[in-house]
Design a protein around this motif. Sequence first.
Motif, mmCIF file in Angstrom:
data_model
loop_
_atom_site.group_PDB
_atom_site.id
_atom_site.type_symbol
_atom_site.label_atom_id
_atom_site.label_comp_id
_atom_site.label_asym_id
_atom_site.label_seq_id
_atom_site.Cartn_x
_atom_site.Cartn_y
_atom_site.Cartn_z
ATOM 1 N N TYR A 267 0.803 -1.224 0.000
ATOM 2 C CA TYR A 267 0.000 0.000 0.000
ATOM 3 C C TYR A 267 0.842 1.284 0.000
ATOM 4 C CZ TYR A 267 -4.095 2.846 1.396
ATOM 5 O OH TYR A 267 -5.103 3.765 1.461
ATOM 6 N N GLN A 268 1.726 1.389 0.991
ATOM 7 C CA GLN A 268 2.498 2.630 1.114
ATOM 8 C C GLN A 268 3.393 2.849 -0.116
ATOM 9 O OE1 GLN A 268 5.246 2.675 4.449
ATOM 10 N NE2 GLN A 268 5.027 4.871 4.671
ATOM 11 N N ALA A 269 4.045 1.781 -0.553
ATOM 12 C CA ALA A 269 4.946 1.914 -1.697
ATOM 13 C C ALA A 269 4.180 2.244 -2.974
ATOM 14 C CB ALA A 269 5.763 0.637 -1.868
ATOM 15 N N LEU A 270 2.973 1.684 -3.105
ATOM 16 C CA LEU A 270 2.142 2.002 -4.273
ATOM 17 C C LEU A 270 1.735 3.471 -4.270
ATOM 18 C CD1 LEU A 270 -0.297 -1.012 -4.772
ATOM 19 C CD2 LEU A 270 0.964 0.139 -6.578
ATOM 20 N N ILE A 271 1.340 3.969 -3.096
ATOM 21 C CA ILE A 271 0.939 5.379 -3.007
ATOM 22 C C ILE A 271 2.099 6.256 -3.454
ATOM 23 C CG2 ILE A 271 0.346 7.240 -1.395
ATOM 24 C CD1 ILE A 271 -1.189 5.216 0.246
ATOM 25 N N HIS A 272 3.305 5.909 -2.986
ATOM 26 C CA HIS A 272 4.476 6.710 -3.324
ATOM 27 C C HIS A 272 4.794 6.588 -4.809
ATOM 28 C CE1 HIS A 272 8.983 7.602 -2.994
ATOM 29 N NE2 HIS A 272 8.360 8.718 -2.761
ATOM 30 N N ASP A 273 4.511 5.406 -5.375
ATOM 31 C CA ASP A 273 4.837 5.187 -6.781
ATOM 32 C C ASP A 273 3.882 5.926 -7.717
ATOM 33 O OD1 ASP A 273 5.940 4.220 -9.093
ATOM 34 O OD2 ASP A 273 5.319 2.148 -8.815
ATOM 35 N N VAL A 274 2.580 5.867 -7.432
ATOM 36 C CA VAL A 274 1.635 6.387 -8.433
ATOM 37 C C VAL A 274 0.961 7.706 -8.061
ATOM 38 C CG1 VAL A 274 1.172 4.073 -9.284
ATOM 39 C CG2 VAL A 274 -0.344 5.041 -7.584
ATOM 40 N N LEU A 275 1.022 8.105 -6.795
ATOM 41 C CA LEU A 275 0.376 9.367 -6.404
ATOM 42 C C LEU A 275 1.444 10.372 -5.986
ATOM 43 C CD1 LEU A 275 -2.501 7.913 -4.204
ATOM 44 C CD2 LEU A 275 -2.591 8.464 -6.620
ATOM 45 N N ASP A 276 0.997 11.573 -5.664
ATOM 46 C CA ASP A 276 1.922 12.606 -5.224
ATOM 47 C C ASP A 276 2.031 12.519 -3.695
ATOM 48 O OD1 ASP A 276 3.263 14.871 -4.619
ATOM 49 O OD2 ASP A 276 1.797 16.284 -5.401
ATOM 50 N N PHE A 277 3.105 11.902 -3.199
ATOM 51 C CA PHE A 277 3.216 11.583 -1.765
ATOM 52 C C PHE A 277 4.544 12.091 -1.237
ATOM 53 C CE2 PHE A 277 4.024 7.970 1.428
ATOM 54 C CZ PHE A 277 3.225 8.525 2.401
ATOM 55 N N HIS A 278 4.509 13.149 -0.423
ATOM 56 C CA HIS A 278 5.743 13.719 0.133
ATOM 57 C C HIS A 278 5.597 13.941 1.617
ATOM 58 C CE1 HIS A 278 7.650 14.515 -3.625
ATOM 59 N NE2 HIS A 278 6.593 15.147 -4.078
ATOM 60 N N LEU A 279 6.608 13.619 2.377
ATOM 61 C CA LEU A 279 6.623 13.889 3.819
ATOM 62 C C LEU A 279 5.293 13.482 4.472
ATOM 63 C CD1 LEU A 279 8.327 17.425 3.786
ATOM 64 C CD2 LEU A 279 9.396 15.213 4.021
ATOM 65 N N LYS A 320 -0.118 -0.271 6.032
ATOM 66 C CA LYS A 320 0.729 0.380 5.024
ATOM 67 C C LYS A 320 1.672 -0.611 4.355
ATOM 68 C CE LYS A 320 4.004 1.920 8.463
ATOM 69 N NZ LYS A 320 4.331 2.977 9.398
ATOM 70 N N GLY A 321 1.946 -1.728 5.031
ATOM 71 C CA GLY A 321 2.837 -2.711 4.421
ATOM 72 C C GLY A 321 2.106 -3.883 3.794
ATOM 73 N N SER A 322 0.752 -3.821 3.761
ATOM 74 C CA SER A 322 0.001 -4.975 3.230
ATOM 75 C C SER A 322 -0.106 -4.908 1.714
ATOM 76 C CB SER A 322 -1.420 -4.987 3.796
ATOM 77 O OG SER A 322 -1.415 -4.812 5.177
ATOM 78 N N ASN A 596 10.643 -4.013 3.090
ATOM 79 C CA ASN A 596 11.356 -5.285 3.152
ATOM 80 C C ASN A 596 12.118 -5.412 4.477
ATOM 81 O OD1 ASN A 596 13.913 -7.121 1.900
ATOM 82 N ND2 ASN A 596 11.867 -7.645 1.214
ATOM 83 N N LEU A 597 12.714 -4.301 4.925
ATOM 84 C CA LEU A 597 13.440 -4.319 6.205
ATOM 85 C C LEU A 597 12.481 -4.453 7.381
ATOM 86 C CD1 LEU A 597 16.070 -1.609 5.357
ATOM 87 C CD2 LEU A 597 16.618 -3.899 6.150
ATOM 88 N N VAL A 598 11.316 -3.804 7.272
ATOM 89 C CA VAL A 598 10.322 -3.915 8.347
ATOM 90 C C VAL A 598 9.892 -5.377 8.479
ATOM 91 C CG1 VAL A 598 7.963 -3.311 9.025
ATOM 92 C CG2 VAL A 598 9.471 -1.547 8.123
ATOM 93 N N ASP A 599 9.628 -6.020 7.342
ATOM 94 C CA ASP A 599 9.215 -7.429 7.371
ATOM 95 C C ASP A 599 10.329 -8.298 7.951
ATOM 96 O OD1 ASP A 599 6.868 -6.647 6.200
ATOM 97 O OD2 ASP A 599 7.448 -7.225 4.171
ATOM 98 N N TYR A 600 11.568 -7.952 7.574
ATOM 99 C CA TYR A 600 12.712 -8.716 8.083
ATOM 100 C C TYR A 600 12.781 -8.610 9.610
ATOM 101 C CZ TYR A 600 17.578 -9.536 9.442
ATOM 102 O OH TYR A 600 18.712 -9.969 10.084
ATOM 103 N N SER A 601 12.627 -7.370 10.130
ATOM 104 C CA SER A 601 12.806 -7.228 11.582
ATOM 105 C C SER A 601 11.626 -7.845 12.330
ATOM 106 C CB SER A 601 13.031 -5.767 11.984
ATOM 107 O OG SER A 601 11.916 -4.996 11.656
ATOM 108 N N LYS A 602 10.456 -7.952 11.671
ATOM 109 C CA LYS A 602 9.329 -8.637 12.314
ATOM 110 C C LYS A 602 9.652 -10.124 12.488
ATOM 111 C CE LYS A 602 5.396 -5.803 10.933
ATOM 112 N NZ LYS A 602 4.592 -5.564 9.720
ATOM 113 N N SER A 603 10.429 -10.659 11.528
ATOM 114 C CA SER A 603 10.726 -12.088 11.613
ATOM 115 C C SER A 603 11.837 -12.370 12.627
ATOM 116 C CB SER A 603 11.147 -12.608 10.240
ATOM 117 O OG SER A 603 12.405 -12.063 9.887
ATOM 118 N N LYS A 604 12.451 -11.289 13.155
ATOM 119 C CA LYS A 604 13.522 -11.478 14.148
ATOM 120 C C LYS A 604 13.113 -10.768 15.432
ATOM 121 C CE LYS A 604 16.804 -12.881 11.186
ATOM 122 N NZ LYS A 604 17.588 -14.083 11.350
ATOM 123 N N PRO A 605 12.419 -11.454 16.317
ATOM 124 C CA PRO A 605 11.942 -10.771 17.526
ATOM 125 C C PRO A 605 13.102 -10.176 18.326
ATOM 126 C CG PRO A 605 11.455 -13.136 17.575
ATOM 127 C CD PRO A 605 12.079 -12.850 16.262
ATOM 128 N N GLY A 606 12.862 -8.986 18.887
ATOM 129 C CA GLY A 606 13.902 -8.356 19.701
ATOM 130 C C GLY A 606 14.910 -7.556 18.908
#
Length: 632
Positions: A267-279, A320-322, A596-606
């Motif tokens: 979702y978030q990456a798509l918004i940034h890719d196709v719409l006007d998304f800043h800050l 936002k990451g789904s 991708n990093l958010v998903d990675y850190s979810k898979s590594k608790p702590g």
Amino acid sequence: MATSVRDKQTVALKRMLNFNSPPLKKAAAEPVWKVLIYDRFGQDIISPLLSVKELRDMGITLHLLLHSDRDPIPDVPAVYFLMPTEENIDRICQDLRNQLYESYYMNFISAISRSKLEDIASAALAANAVSQVTKVFDQYLNFISLEDDMFILCHQNKELISYHAINRADIQDTDMEAIMDTVVDSLFCFFVTLGAVPIIRCPRGNAAEMVAVKLDKKLRENLRDARNSLFTGDSMTGGQFSFQRPLFVLADRNMDMATPLHHTWTYQALIHDVLDFHLNRVVLEEGGGAEASPAGARPKKKARKTYDLTAADSFWQKHKGSPFPEVAESVQEELDAYRAQEDEVKRLKSIMGLEGEDEAAISMLSDNTAKLTSAVSSLPELLEKKRLIDLHTNVATAVLDHIKSRKLDVYFEYEEKLMSKSALDKSLLDIISDPDAGTPEDKMRLFLIFYITAQQAPSESDLEQYKKALVDAGCDLSSLNYIKQWKAFTKMATAPANYGNSGVKPMGLFSRVMNTGSQFVMEGVKNLVLKQHNLPVTRILDNLMEMKSHPETDDYRYFDPKMLRGSESSIPRNKNPFQEAIVFVVGGGNYIEYQNLVDYSKSKPGRKVLYGCSELFNASQFMKQLAQLGQK
């Protein structure tokens, strides 16, 4: 205690707005009314963190840009928050001469030089305003926090430190030094705010290495000057990093050029890719210009709506990451739930309208009053819910229009196959020459990804055939010229990046969302489900964080600014895996890597992972930079 950097930066801003003393706990005390004067840099730092309402609660009645025409407000203190640039300093001196405010609290986003301070001092003397300049502070806040675990260096003048600026063929050494100094200054501010001295790792022989060397030197000099060090004393005690230092991985954009061009599906990456998304703010154009305007009248301007996607928005935080299809379903569910609640309120209201007409109504009154009271008390909450649902309905619909009109699901799936080197179901030429599939830019992105990820470059005759098809589709080939040079150069340096065995499984067409009551007409859009896989950035981080030996990262340099003698080694001192890490991409980053990093850190608790980049660009902004680099 504030834990994330975003919290720490917010706390620092609130302190500053309270004249650099910690905000009062008592809500009863009326705040001191004051004005806030900032430049564009200051505005970009504050706007993702504090809303206008929060500023008002802090006593800010007026917030103005430094270089706007401002009237004198003689009995009010002014808090300044700006970069120590020549023109800003001149304007401050002018304010002092014109005696605009009662007192001045100067806060510089990054450290001000001695000579510029003397300029302000002499202006204050000349204007007889020395007693009114109450405080001068260096805030070390020269970076922008967009998420709890994401930051960028700057939004203004970002072309000065862009991928294009760093990779220009004709760049002078002095320009490169200046760019690196700008990047290092911001990173230094970031670590001062974080309150931690990192252990720095970087690859050899590129811009990332230059940043690492300079940052190590700057941190080292600051630690050595014990009296003025920014890393000792009170700032460090509250840090959660006090036991273990974070790992700071510097990566260079050139190690992975395919990801920033990739079509995305979250979702978030798509918004940034196709719409006007800043800050964290989306600007949508409302299609209101369908009805014909009378002859001779100006065409109607499309209404623009802006939406803020904030941390307070629970739907956004959750989704936002789904993948997009999931988001569409969830928006629909939220809408149905809201309607059910709304009907309940209406029903109660209508029951209450039966005043004294039949006895049953009156006998029900006692428990109804309780019901109605609860309904009324939940109204503000309902309205806020409604606002968020509307927001996401509009944003998701806008994204969906792009997906459908440009067949982005087809591109996404095809590129994932290219990047994971799995079997392709149709030829690249078909997609390029299909007039219905995507814009010329979409086709060009797809072709560049094919070119970057190909084991063997296509033969000259094939390449000519592709080029012809691309030109026929209206593409500008200058970005290809640059990628060709880049590929020739990196082939000598390293093997091509490996994107892991990703891949998507199409789940058949949408089932639930297809029902007629839905807001989202998803016909023909594939319901793709993502498999978890690590992008090159994430893989590099994983190797360094877990102390794995891997040819990709074995010769990364190692800097520890706390070691007295800067011994150059690539041998890490501590053998334990790190708990906290910050990845920073020199030359620009994107939401795909962040996710991708958010998903990675979810898979590594702590484990905690932060993502930073010198600028945040979407594919079309990156394509423009590549095209500029490739223009003959």
